[in-house]
Design an enzyme around this catalytic site. Structure first.
Site, PDB file in Angstrom:
ATOM      1  N   ARG A 108       0.810  -1.291  -0.124  1.00  0.00           N
ATOM      2  CA  ARG A 108       0.178   0.335  -0.200  1.00  0.00           C
ATOM      3  C   ARG A 108       1.036   0.548  -0.492  1.00  0.00           C
ATOM      4  NH1 ARG A 108      -4.961   0.880   1.100  1.00  0.00           N
ATOM      5  NH2 ARG A 108      -5.669   3.140   3.095  1.00  0.00           N
ATOM      6  N   HIS A 110      -6.480   1.054  -7.094  1.00  0.00           N
ATOM      7  CA  HIS A 110      -6.994   0.079  -6.333  1.00  0.00           C
ATOM      8  C   HIS A 110      -8.135  -0.704  -6.500  1.00  0.00           C
ATOM      9  CE1 HIS A 110      -8.194  -0.375  -2.128  1.00  0.00           C
ATOM     10  NE2 HIS A 110      -8.766   0.373  -1.763  1.00  0.00           N
ATOM     11  N   ARG A 112     -13.716  -7.087   1.684  1.00  0.00           N
ATOM     12  CA  ARG A 112     -12.261  -6.613   1.113  1.00  0.00           C
ATOM     13  C   ARG A 112     -11.943  -7.826   1.375  1.00  0.00           C
ATOM     14  NH1 ARG A 112     -10.706  -1.459   1.070  1.00  0.00           N
ATOM     15  NH2 ARG A 112      -8.383  -3.374   1.180  1.00  0.00           N
ATOM     16  N   CYS A 142     -16.390   3.011   0.215  1.00  0.00           N
ATOM     17  CA  CYS A 142     -14.933   2.418  -0.235  1.00  0.00           C
ATOM     18  C   CYS A 142     -14.566   2.665   2.429  1.00  0.00           C
ATOM     19  CB  CYS A 142     -13.517   2.223  -0.730  1.00  0.00           C
ATOM     20  SG  CYS A 142     -13.054   3.374  -0.379  1.00  0.00           S
ATOM     21  N   GLN A 195      -9.889  -2.840  -3.580  1.00  0.00           N
ATOM     22  CA  GLN A 195     -11.135  -2.254  -3.144  1.00  0.00           C
ATOM     23  C   GLN A 195     -12.601  -3.052  -4.652  1.00  0.00           C
ATOM     24  OE1 GLN A 195     -12.370  -0.433  -0.739  1.00  0.00           O
ATOM     25  NE2 GLN A 195     -14.663  -0.724  -1.932  1.00  0.00           N
ATOM     26  N   ASP A 233     -16.770   8.746  -3.087  1.00  0.00           N
ATOM     27  CA  ASP A 233     -15.741   8.263  -1.930  1.00  0.00           C
ATOM     28  C   ASP A 233     -15.025   9.699  -1.018  1.00  0.00           C
ATOM     29  OD1 ASP A 233     -13.218   6.771  -0.878  1.00  0.00           O
ATOM     30  OD2 ASP A 233     -12.333   6.499  -2.469  1.00  0.00           O
TER      31      ASP A 233
END
Length: 356
Positions: free
Chosen positions: A143, A170, A332, A305, A173, A265
């Site tokens: 990450r 991402h 997730r 998310c 996700q 988001d």
């Protein structure tokens, strides 16, 4: 909320039950044998690199693991003796917990590494780090701030690299998002997803994946916050190739019109804190409310998310039966498990292929 959740799970159970007479070995969909689709040894930096069948295979494995472990209470040690190096330049709740708990649940050993724990890019190059970790563990999830860091790791590593988030994409996700929608609606093809917010890494991953699953995508971003131009061009190509619709606008209500799913988001991502005041001004009118949903389809749903702030979506939507955010968050875990199992093994799901 309880009735809606029960209904969604009941749809999934009935779908599984109706196919129990079919053998999963050689199970095909649209002429493709999904048991022959193998991702073992691959990396996942972006879903741009994955074919529709490969994405569907990961979702199938994810749904299978969820059903077998959560609902049938089976103990699966598919990753026994394996370890994952988890490199985190950015803090996290869902990515860290889903990877740690998921890998351990499958019998493997997760190793959490922050920038204070290793020398990545400081006292040791990404090249050397990739080679060292390749000798210690079986897979790396990173990450990071810059997508180029992932590309450097992937170039030099002899083990799979997973993008746990970068400034450009991402992917893990989006796998969770589409598993959530598949569970809720029973299939994905033909759905219309409307993104209302920033043209960021999560949106980029939607754009690289949605057309491959037959999902139409409508995007509303303020002027100056549109997605990366190269991503737009690739998404347009994919939409033409797969026969889906892609539209971009600066009007949230236009994007929400006749949509199945409303998505947003954070407007201020990590590293953008100094821009917060200006961003909040630029995103005025973009908050998702029941008024936004009034022009969507009658059974519209909502995704975010997380973490969420009230300026992005109000409480009435966020905590309503239309909101799938907490199922999305749980998924997730199952999708990162499905992805890691797919990259590390030749696992064949035991449950029938889900409908896409």
């Amino acid at each position: 909320m309880c009735l809606r959740l029960f209904s969604a799970h009941n749809v999934v159970f009935k779908s599984l039950k109706s196919h129990l007479s079919q053998s999963v070995h050689g199970f095909s969909c649209g002429g493709v044998s999904f048991t022959s689709v193998s991702l073992k040894g691959r990396s996942c930096l972006t879903l741009k690199d994955f074919s529709p069948d490969e994405i569907k295979k990961v979702l199938w494995v994810s749904g299978d693991l969820k059903h077998r472990i959560k609902h049938e209470k089976q103990c699966l040690t598919l990753l026994q003796g394996k370890s994952v190096a988890m490199i985190f330049e950015k803090r996290s709740t869902r990515t860290r917990m889903s990877t740690e708990t998921g890998f351990a649940l499958l019998g493997g050993h997760p190793c959490f590494l922050t920038s204070q724990d290793i020398h990545l890019g400081v006292n040791e190059s990404s090249t050397d780090t990739a080679r060292v970790l390749s000798g210690f563990c079986d897979i790396v999830l990173a990450r990071v701030y810059s997508h180029t860091t992932l590309e450097e790791l992937e170039k030099e590593a002899s083990i799979p690299i997973i993008n746990g988030l970068s400034d450009l994409y991402h992917p893990i996700q989006i796998l969770a998002d589409f598993l959530t929608l598949q569970e809720h609606y029973g299939s994905l093809s033909g759905l219309t997803v409307s993104w209302i917010g920033d043209g960021n890494n999560v949106l980029h991953s939607f754009m690289m994946c949605a057309p491959k699953l037959g999902v139409h995508l409508k995007i509303a971003t303020p002027k100056g916050y549109t997605p990366d131009q190269s991503v737009i061009e690739e998404a347009q190509r994919l939409s033409t190739q797969h026969g889906t619709r892609l539209s971009l606008t600066s009007d949230p209500m236009e994007a929400a019109h006749n949509s199945d799913v409303l998505v947003t988001d954070t407007w201020v991502s990590m590293g953008q804190e100094e821009e917060k005041k200006r961003r909040l001004q630029d995103f005025a009118g973009y908050q998702i409310t029941m008024q936004t949903g009034s022009v969507a389809k009658p059974d519209w749903t909502f995704l975010h998310c997380l973490p969420r702030k009230k300026e992005e979506v109000d409480d009435q939507v966020f905590y309503s039966p239309r909101s799938l955010v907490f199922q999305e968050a749980e998924n997730r875990k199952w999708t990162i498990m499905g992805l890691m199992v797919s990259l590390l093994t030749d696992y064949t799901p035991h449950t029938p292929m889900m409908k896409f």
